[in-house]
Design a protein around this motif. Structure first.
Motif, PDB file in Angstrom:
ATOM      1  N   GLN A 194       1.498  35.464  -2.617  1.00 34.66           N
ATOM      2  CA  GLN A 194       0.813  34.408  -3.369  1.00 34.66           C
ATOM      3  C   GLN A 194       1.140  34.512  -4.851  1.00 34.66           C
ATOM      4  OE1 GLN A 194      -1.031  31.741  -2.119  1.00 34.66           O
ATOM      5  NE2 GLN A 194      -0.699  31.095  -4.233  1.00 34.66           N
ATOM      6  N   GLY A 195       1.282  35.734  -5.350  1.00 36.48           N
ATOM      7  CA  GLY A 195       1.687  35.916  -6.741  1.00 36.48           C
ATOM      8  C   GLY A 195       3.073  35.359  -7.002  1.00 36.48           C
ATOM      9  N   MET A 196       3.967  35.509  -6.018  1.00 38.44           N
ATOM     10  CA  MET A 196       5.310  34.929  -6.144  1.00 38.44           C
ATOM     11  C   MET A 196       5.236  33.405  -6.224  1.00 38.44           C
ATOM     12  SD  MET A 196       7.537  37.119  -3.391  1.00 38.44           S
ATOM     13  CE  MET A 196       7.733  38.898  -3.504  1.00 38.44           C
ATOM     14  N   VAL A 197       4.404  32.812  -5.395  1.00 38.44           N
ATOM     15  CA  VAL A 197       4.249  31.360  -5.407  1.00 38.44           C
ATOM     16  C   VAL A 197       3.813  30.889  -6.789  1.00 38.44           C
ATOM     17  CG1 VAL A 197       2.915  29.414  -4.508  1.00 38.44           C
ATOM     18  CG2 VAL A 197       3.755  31.170  -2.939  1.00 38.44           C
ATOM     19  N   ASP A 198       2.777  31.514  -7.318  1.00 41.74           N
ATOM     20  CA  ASP A 198       2.220  31.098  -8.610  1.00 41.74           C
ATOM     21  C   ASP A 198       3.243  31.264  -9.740  1.00 41.74           C
ATOM     22  OD1 ASP A 198      -0.121  30.639  -7.210  1.00 41.74           O
ATOM     23  OD2 ASP A 198      -1.036  32.548  -7.786  1.00 41.74           O
ATOM     24  N   ALA A 199       3.901  32.428  -9.785  1.00 45.41           N
ATOM     25  CA  ALA A 199       4.843  32.707 -10.876  1.00 45.41           C
ATOM     26  C   ALA A 199       6.075  31.818 -10.800  1.00 45.41           C
ATOM     27  CB  ALA A 199       5.245  34.179 -10.835  1.00 45.41           C
ATOM     28  N   GLN A 200       6.604  31.633  -9.599  1.00 46.88           N
ATOM     29  CA  GLN A 200       7.842  30.860  -9.483  1.00 46.88           C
ATOM     30  C   GLN A 200       7.608  29.368  -9.684  1.00 46.88           C
ATOM     31  OE1 GLN A 200      10.598  31.963  -6.352  1.00 46.88           O
ATOM     32  NE2 GLN A 200       9.916  34.081  -6.395  1.00 46.88           N
ATOM     33  N   GLU A 201       6.448  28.873  -9.309  1.00 50.26           N
ATOM     34  CA  GLU A 201       6.145  27.468  -9.589  1.00 50.26           C
ATOM     35  C   GLU A 201       6.053  27.244 -11.100  1.00 50.26           C
ATOM     36  OE1 GLU A 201       3.877  25.651  -5.692  1.00 50.26           O
ATOM     37  OE2 GLU A 201       2.634  26.568  -7.255  1.00 50.26           O
ATOM     38  N   SER A 202       5.487  28.206 -11.816  1.00 51.45           N
ATOM     39  CA  SER A 202       5.421  28.109 -13.269  1.00 51.45           C
ATOM     40  C   SER A 202       6.824  28.125 -13.883  1.00 51.45           C
ATOM     41  CB  SER A 202       4.592  29.278 -13.823  1.00 51.45           C
ATOM     42  OG  SER A 202       4.562  29.256 -15.235  1.00 51.45           O
ATOM     43  N   GLU A 203       7.704  28.973 -13.346  1.00 54.61           N
ATOM     44  CA  GLU A 203       9.071  29.045 -13.863  1.00 54.61           C
ATOM     45  C   GLU A 203       9.876  27.796 -13.513  1.00 54.61           C
ATOM     46  OE1 GLU A 203       9.634  33.897 -14.059  1.00 54.61           O
ATOM     47  OE2 GLU A 203      10.337  32.811 -12.289  1.00 54.61           O
ATOM     48  N   ILE A 204       9.585  27.183 -12.384  1.00 60.70           N
ATOM     49  CA  ILE A 204      10.251  25.922 -12.030  1.00 60.70           C
ATOM     50  C   ILE A 204       9.932  24.853 -13.079  1.00 60.70           C
ATOM     51  CG2 ILE A 204      10.217  23.991 -10.395  1.00 60.70           C
ATOM     52  CD1 ILE A 204       9.915  26.119  -8.155  1.00 60.70           C
ATOM     53  N   ALA A 205       8.663  24.789 -13.494  1.00 58.05           N
ATOM     54  CA  ALA A 205       8.270  23.819 -14.520  1.00 58.05           C
ATOM     55  C   ALA A 205       8.961  24.130 -15.849  1.00 58.05           C
ATOM     56  CB  ALA A 205       6.752  23.839 -14.692  1.00 58.05           C
ATOM     57  N   LEU A 206       9.051  25.415 -16.202  1.00 60.26           N
ATOM     58  CA  LEU A 206       9.726  25.808 -17.429  1.00 60.26           C
ATOM     59  C   LEU A 206      11.206  25.434 -17.388  1.00 60.26           C
ATOM     60  CD1 LEU A 206      10.027  27.300 -20.122  1.00 60.26           C
ATOM     61  CD2 LEU A 206      10.221  29.437 -18.822  1.00 60.26           C
ATOM     62  N   MET A 207      11.859  25.673 -16.247  1.00 59.57           N
ATOM     63  CA  MET A 207      13.284  25.364 -16.138  1.00 59.57           C
ATOM     64  C   MET A 207      13.542  23.863 -16.192  1.00 59.57           C
ATOM     65  SD  MET A 207      14.837  28.307 -13.594  1.00 59.57           S
ATOM     66  CE  MET A 207      13.637  28.138 -12.260  1.00 59.57           C
ATOM     67  N   ALA A 208      12.614  23.059 -15.674  1.00 57.59           N
ATOM     68  CA  ALA A 208      12.748  21.606 -15.776  1.00 57.59           C
ATOM     69  C   ALA A 208      12.711  21.180 -17.237  1.00 57.59           C
ATOM     70  CB  ALA A 208      11.632  20.919 -14.986  1.00 57.59           C
ATOM     71  N   GLU A 209      11.844  21.832 -18.011  1.00 61.03           N
ATOM     72  CA  GLU A 209      11.759  21.520 -19.438  1.00 61.03           C
ATOM     73  C   GLU A 209      13.029  21.954 -20.173  1.00 61.03           C
ATOM     74  OE1 GLU A 209      10.603  20.229 -23.090  1.00 61.03           O
ATOM     75  OE2 GLU A 209       9.728  19.762 -21.120  1.00 61.03           O
ATOM     76  N   LEU A 210      13.575  23.099 -19.814  1.00 55.21           N
ATOM     77  CA  LEU A 210      14.817  23.573 -20.444  1.00 55.21           C
ATOM     78  C   LEU A 210      15.990  22.656 -20.107  1.00 55.21           C
ATOM     79  CD1 LEU A 210      14.467  27.437 -19.866  1.00 55.21           C
ATOM     80  CD2 LEU A 210      14.194  26.174 -22.023  1.00 55.21           C
ATOM     81  N   LEU A 211      16.007  22.108 -18.904  1.00 59.55           N
ATOM     82  CA  LEU A 211      17.049  21.143 -18.542  1.00 59.55           C
ATOM     83  C   LEU A 211      16.871  19.850 -19.345  1.00 59.55           C
ATOM     84  CD1 LEU A 211      17.290  21.648 -14.680  1.00 59.55           C
ATOM     85  CD2 LEU A 211      19.153  21.977 -16.317  1.00 59.55           C
ATOM     86  N   ARG A 212      15.627  19.396 -19.511  1.00 60.98           N
ATOM     87  CA  ARG A 212      15.386  18.175 -20.283  1.00 60.98           C
ATOM     88  C   ARG A 212      15.850  18.342 -21.733  1.00 60.98           C
ATOM     89  NH1 ARG A 212      10.734  17.716 -16.942  1.00 60.98           N
ATOM     90  NH2 ARG A 212       9.462  18.941 -18.401  1.00 60.98           N
ATOM     91  N   LYS A 213      15.636  19.535 -22.290  1.00 59.27           N
ATOM     92  CA  LYS A 213      16.077  19.810 -23.668  1.00 59.27           C
ATOM     93  C   LYS A 213      17.595  19.720 -23.790  1.00 59.27           C
ATOM     94  CE  LYS A 213      14.246  23.252 -25.906  1.00 59.27           C
ATOM     95  NZ  LYS A 213      13.672  24.570 -26.247  1.00 59.27           N
ATOM     96  N   ARG A 214      18.279  19.884 -22.669  1.00 59.53           N
ATOM     97  CA  ARG A 214      19.741  19.801 -22.655  1.00 59.53           C
ATOM     98  C   ARG A 214      20.217  18.435 -22.168  1.00 59.53           C
ATOM     99  NH1 ARG A 214      17.867  24.585 -22.600  1.00 59.53           N
ATOM    100  NH2 ARG A 214      19.053  26.323 -23.504  1.00 59.53           N
ATOM    101  N   GLY A 215      19.273  17.503 -22.078  1.00 58.99           N
ATOM    102  CA  GLY A 215      19.617  16.141 -21.686  1.00 58.99           C
ATOM    103  C   GLY A 215      19.982  15.990 -20.234  1.00 58.99           C
ATOM    104  N   VAL A 216      19.461  16.876 -19.404  1.00 56.23           N
ATOM    105  CA  VAL A 216      19.799  16.862 -17.969  1.00 56.23           C
ATOM    106  C   VAL A 216      18.524  16.794 -17.151  1.00 56.23           C
ATOM    107  CG1 VAL A 216      20.925  18.123 -16.097  1.00 56.23           C
ATOM    108  CG2 VAL A 216      21.865  18.212 -18.407  1.00 56.23           C
ATOM    109  N   ARG A 217      18.544  16.031 -16.088  1.00 60.01           N
ATOM    110  CA  ARG A 217      17.415  15.993 -15.157  1.00 60.01           C
ATOM    111  C   ARG A 217      17.583  17.111 -14.133  1.00 60.01           C
ATOM    112  NH1 ARG A 217      16.169  10.088 -12.933  1.00 60.01           N
ATOM    113  NH2 ARG A 217      14.399  11.285 -12.139  1.00 60.01           N
ATOM    114  N   GLY A 218      16.464  17.743 -13.745  1.00 62.12           N
ATOM    115  CA  GLY A 218      16.530  18.845 -12.793  1.00 62.12           C
ATOM    116  C   GLY A 218      16.911  18.410 -11.405  1.00 62.12           C
TER     117      GLY A 218
END
Length: 218
Positions: A194-218
């Motif tokens: 369950q800890g993996m689920v929580d942490a990785q979902e948070s990182e998925i959201a962060l990576m989507a934001e990092l892709l947007r900053k680079r002008g790319v959709r996830g």
């Protein structure tokens, strides 16, 4: 991965495995003592079988985590972007330690770390075929061709490639971890999942934001 990085990751994993075994033994001993103090007969801990959900998850997620560690080390050598390098370090550090715990439990249970006669994801009641990129054994895992493409890239291209591959990797990992969180009978493994689920979902959201900053959709 360089020889130095491979040695460092291997050492980290071995120490994490030893730590996991020691903590598990201490936990089991404490539970036995507490039971004796309460006047009840101590319960013998149930050891998962080789074909159990617990063993299947531990084996498969250890393999899954290993690739995340590999990709994270790769991108740290391919970009100077501190945001990406920090994310990669966090993922490599977290998943190397979790992998050590999973392998430590298999050691504690006296179960093999590799089961060639068992289909990946079989413990979830589903086949792995068709659930990931061609040539990848489990959901979200990158194929050899995708890893080769990442190795050949640099800078922004490497950052985008890593973020896309790791987002898919995390989504596959979340799917697997949810399976254990719902099906595993061992509380400590269920809590880790369950800890993996929580942490990785948070990182998925962060990576989507990092892709947007680079002008790319996830």
């Amino acid at each position: 991965m360089s020889a130095r990085q491979a040695w460092w990751e291997g050492s980290r994993t071995r120490w994490a495995a030893v730590t996991a075994v020691v903590l598990a033994l201490l936990f089991a001993g404490a539970a036995t003592v507490a039971s004796a103090r309460d006047g009840a007969a101590p319960e013998r801990p149930v050891t998962p079988a080789a074909d159990s959900v617990e063993a299947g998850f531990a084996r498969d997620m250890a393999v899954h985590h290993q690739q995340a560690v590999e990709m994270s080390f790769l991108v740290r050598d391919l970009t100077d972007d501190e945001e990406i390098r920090r994310l990669a370090y966090d993922i490599a550090n977290t998943q190397a330690n979790q992998r050590g715990m999973l392998l430590g439990w298999l050691d504690l249970w006296g179960l093999p770390k590799v089961a060639m006669d068992r289909e990946p994801m079989g413990w979830m009641g589903m086949p792995s075929h068709g659930a990931s990129a061609p040539g990848a054994p489990m959901p979200g895992m990158a194929s050899r061709a995708q890893l080769a493409e990442l190795r050949a890239s640099k800078g922004r291209q490497a950052e985008i490639g890593y973020l896309r591959l790791m987002t898919a990797h995390h989504k596959g990992g979340v799917h697997m971890a949810r399976g254990c969180a719902e099906k595993c009978a061992t509380p400590v493994e269920r809590e880790l999942a369950q800890g993996m689920v929580d942490a990785q979902e948070s990182e998925i959201a962060l990576m989507a934001e990092l892709l947007r900053k680079r002008g790319v959709r996830g």
